[in-house]
Every structure is written in C-alpha cells, then in structure tokens.
Design a protein around this motif. Structure first.
Motif, short mmCIF file in Angstrom:
data_model
loop_
_atom_site.label_atom_id
_atom_site.label_comp_id
_atom_site.label_asym_id
_atom_site.label_seq_id
_atom_site.Cartn_x
_atom_site.Cartn_y
_atom_site.Cartn_z
N PRO A 74 0.82 -1.20 0.04
CA PRO A 74 0.08 -0.19 0.27
C PRO A 74 0.87 1.32 0.17
O PRO A 74 0.56 2.43 -0.63
N ARG A 75 1.91 1.34 0.68
CA ARG A 75 2.83 2.44 0.81
C ARG A 75 3.50 2.76 -0.51
O ARG A 75 3.56 3.99 -0.78
N LEU A 76 3.68 1.88 -1.25
CA LEU A 76 4.11 1.89 -2.53
C LEU A 76 3.14 2.49 -3.54
O LEU A 76 3.41 3.32 -4.51
N ARG A 77 1.95 1.97 -3.54
CA ARG A 77 0.85 2.36 -4.24
C ARG A 77 0.60 3.82 -4.15
O ARG A 77 0.31 4.74 -5.06
N GLU A 78 0.65 4.42 -2.61
CA GLU A 78 0.33 5.66 -2.34
C GLU A 78 1.53 6.82 -3.03
O GLU A 78 1.18 7.79 -3.46
N ALA A 79 2.67 6.24 -3.13
CA ALA A 79 3.70 6.86 -3.91
C ALA A 79 3.66 6.90 -5.21
O ALA A 79 3.97 7.89 -5.85
N LEU A 80 3.27 5.89 -5.99
CA LEU A 80 3.64 5.66 -7.37
C LEU A 80 2.19 5.94 -8.08
O LEU A 80 2.48 6.08 -9.40
N TYR A 81 1.02 5.64 -7.54
CA TYR A 81 -0.05 5.76 -8.21
C TYR A 81 -0.50 7.14 -9.05
O TYR A 81 -0.57 6.90 -10.18
N PRO A 82 0.07 8.08 -8.31
CA PRO A 82 -0.10 9.48 -9.05
C PRO A 82 0.96 9.43 -10.23
O PRO A 82 0.56 10.01 -11.20
N LEU A 83 2.00 8.97 -10.05
CA LEU A 83 2.87 8.97 -11.04
C LEU A 83 2.24 8.09 -12.22
O LEU A 83 2.74 8.51 -13.48
N LEU A 84 1.70 7.13 -11.91
CA LEU A 84 1.23 6.17 -13.09
C LEU A 84 0.17 6.99 -13.71
O LEU A 84 -0.25 6.65 -15.04
N ILE A 85 -0.76 7.78 -13.24
CA ILE A 85 -1.61 8.59 -13.81
C ILE A 85 -1.02 9.64 -14.66
O ILE A 85 -1.46 9.86 -15.79
N MET A 86 0.05 10.39 -14.06
CA MET A 86 0.82 11.10 -14.87
C MET A 86 1.46 10.86 -16.25
O MET A 86 1.40 11.55 -17.13
N SER A 87 1.63 9.36 -16.17
CA SER A 87 2.47 8.95 -17.13
C SER A 87 1.46 8.88 -18.52
O SER A 87 1.82 8.92 -19.47
N GLN A 88 0.13 8.93 -18.37
CA GLN A 88 -0.65 8.98 -19.37
C GLN A 88 -1.15 10.31 -20.03
O GLN A 88 -1.84 10.47 -21.05
N ASN A 89 -0.57 11.33 -19.47
CA ASN A 89 -0.74 12.54 -19.78
C ASN A 89 0.29 13.17 -20.89
O ASN A 89 -0.04 14.38 -21.42
N ILE A 90 1.04 12.15 -21.14
CA ILE A 90 2.26 12.48 -22.15
C ILE A 90 1.56 11.95 -23.58
O ILE A 90 1.50 10.70 -23.77
N PRO A 91 1.48 12.47 -24.56
CA PRO A 91 0.80 12.07 -26.04
C PRO A 91 1.80 11.40 -26.43
O PRO A 91 3.19 11.61 -26.49
N ILE A 92 1.29 9.97 -26.66
CA ILE A 92 2.31 9.02 -27.45
C ILE A 92 2.77 9.55 -28.58
O ILE A 92 4.25 9.48 -29.05
N ILE A 93 2.23 10.31 -29.59
CA ILE A 93 2.70 10.83 -30.74
C ILE A 93 3.71 11.93 -30.55
O ILE A 93 4.57 12.14 -31.49
N VAL A 94 3.91 12.36 -29.05
CA VAL A 94 5.10 13.39 -29.06
C VAL A 94 6.39 12.44 -28.56
O VAL A 94 7.51 12.89 -28.67
N LEU A 95 5.96 11.68 -27.78
CA LEU A 95 6.75 10.71 -27.12
C LEU A 95 7.66 9.79 -28.16
O LEU A 95 8.84 9.34 -27.97
N ALA A 96 6.82 9.33 -29.23
CA ALA A 96 7.50 8.45 -30.38
C ALA A 96 8.87 8.88 -30.82
O ALA A 96 9.81 7.98 -30.84
N PRO A 97 8.90 10.06 -31.25
CA PRO A 97 10.23 10.52 -31.86
C PRO A 97 11.40 10.42 -30.75
O PRO A 97 12.70 10.05 -31.13
N LEU A 98 11.31 10.52 -29.59
CA LEU A 98 12.22 10.47 -28.47
C LEU A 98 12.69 8.92 -28.32
O LEU A 98 13.66 8.74 -28.39
N LEU A 99 11.62 7.93 -28.50
CA LEU A 99 12.02 6.68 -28.32
C LEU A 99 12.78 6.38 -29.64
O LEU A 99 13.87 5.53 -29.23
#
Length: 250
Positions: A83-108
C-alpha cells in the motif's frame, strides 16, 4: 446471438448504402472519397500486395500486447500488495498517461533507434495503463467480510490473494484487457509510422502520399477488423474463465 447484433449491423449497412449512393450521385472523385464498392474492390484485388503488411502488424500487436499485459499485471499486483508503494507511485502512473504518445514516439526513436524496441515500447505504453488501473480497482473491491473470514480461518496473505482477491478481480481485469486490446492495434500502427519497412501503418503512409485514398480506407478497414478480432478473443476468454469461476463456486 444473431438477434443481438442485427441492430448495429443494420445501422452499418444503412451508412454504407448512404455513402455509396452519395458518392455516385454527387460524382465524388475517388481520390477524395471513394465509394464502398471501390474500396472493397481494391481490398480484394490488391490483397497480395498488402497481406504481409497485415501479418506484420498482427505479430507486432500480439508481442506488444502480451508485454503490456504482463507489465500491467505486475505493476497492479505490486501496488496492491504494498500500500505504501501504491500511495507513492499511483499518481505517477496517472501522470504517465498525460504525455501524448505521438510526441513521445520521436524520443523513443532517438533513444532506441529504428528497431523493434521503440515500437514495442509504444504498444506497451498504451496497453499497460488500462490493465493496471482496472486490476488495482478490482483487487480493492474484494468483499472485506470475506477477507476477514479467511483471516479468521488462518489463511495467509498469499492464500487470500490467490483464492479470493485475484478471482474476484477477474471481471475488472478483463475490462482493462478489452480496452487494451483495441489500443494495442492503434499503438502498433502509430509505431509503424516511426520508420518501419512493413505494417499497416507503412501501407497507409505510402497510400496517403500517393493520393490512393481507396488504399487508405482499406488500411482503416483492416485496422477496424483487427480491433474487433482482438476484442472478440478477449470476450471469448472472459466467458470461458468467468464461467469456470462460477462453476467452481457452485
């Protein structure tokens, strides 16, 4: 089963009919909006020219989806058990979906080159999130009274998870799988735009650059078919497992 799908099939047929009649009546050029009959004729006649593109996309989609499934389940189970890890990382999990894939693709591409790695990463990024979130929610919704009962019976945390929480979360897990199944095809097509030498995304790009609108619609048609196919497979697996689960509880 047939009566269940007659209404959406009828709507689709009506739309196709209106499309065909409008393209013929208004004499719309094929390079702007081809009629459905033109698209179907192109799909049949050009099958030998693009079948390898379809199979390449299917292989890429399956590999990426399986990896996304594994990563999503591992993340969800880990965050649920800690649970402690969930409290720490769950917001980051949500934020990871705010990055458009079409923008991230050239970086990859810059980081990993033009091989299969960036393409798989794109599919994983669009697949793992629905699976992870749905699994976490499903695990959290387990009846607390049943958990308390199993604890009183001397069950360990591992036994509670395997015999109670995980089976209870199956409907939620399959909800995430259905979303990811359709996203995986989309992710595969987007990844093929990065510089692949085969795939539906490549076929669509070549058709668009040469103003072969009929071939663009052929690509769109097969993308839709693949999405429905993967979605149907997930539904079939869900019915098998959920039925097995119900039979086992009786």
């Amino acid at each position: 089963m047939i009566t269940k799908f007659w209404l959406p099939i009828s709507v689709i047929l009506i739309i196709i009919l209106i499309w065909e009649l409008s393209a013929t009546f208004f004499a719309i050029p094929d390079w702007i909006l081809p009629a459905p009959t033109v698209i179907f004729a192109e799909a049949v006649s050009s099958w030998p020219n693009y079948q390898h593109h379809i199979f390449a996309t299917i292989h890429l989609t399956i590999y990426g989806f399986v990896l996304g499934l594994m990563i999503g389940l591992i993340i969800a189970i880990t965050l649920h058990l800690i649970p402690r890890l969930r409290e720490a990382l769950y917001p980051l999990l949500i934020m990871s979906q705010n990055i458009p894939i079409i923008v991230l693709a050239p970086l990859l591409v810059i980081w990993f080159g033009f091989g299969i790695t960036p393409k798989l990463l794109i599919i994983i990024l669009v697949c793992f999130f629905p699976i992870a979130v749905a699994t976490i929610d499903g695990l959290k919704q387990t009846n607390p009274e049943l958990i308390h009962y199993m604890k009183m019976a001397g069950a360990t945390k591992k036994q509670i998870f395997i015999k109670l929480e995980l089976p209870h979360a199956l409907p939620s897990i399959f909800s995430g799988l259905k979303i990811s199944a359709t996203y995986s095809v989309m992710g595969a097509v987007i990844s093929e735009w990065l510089g692949a030498n085969q795939g539906i995304g490549v076929y669509m790009t070549l058709a668009s650059s040469s103003f072969r609108t009929d071939r663009v619609f052929v690509a769109i048609l097969f993308i839709m078919i693949l999405c429905l196919l993967f979605f149907g497979i997930i539904i079939g697996l869900e019915k098998m497992l959920i039925k097995w689960r119900k039979d086992g509880n009786e």
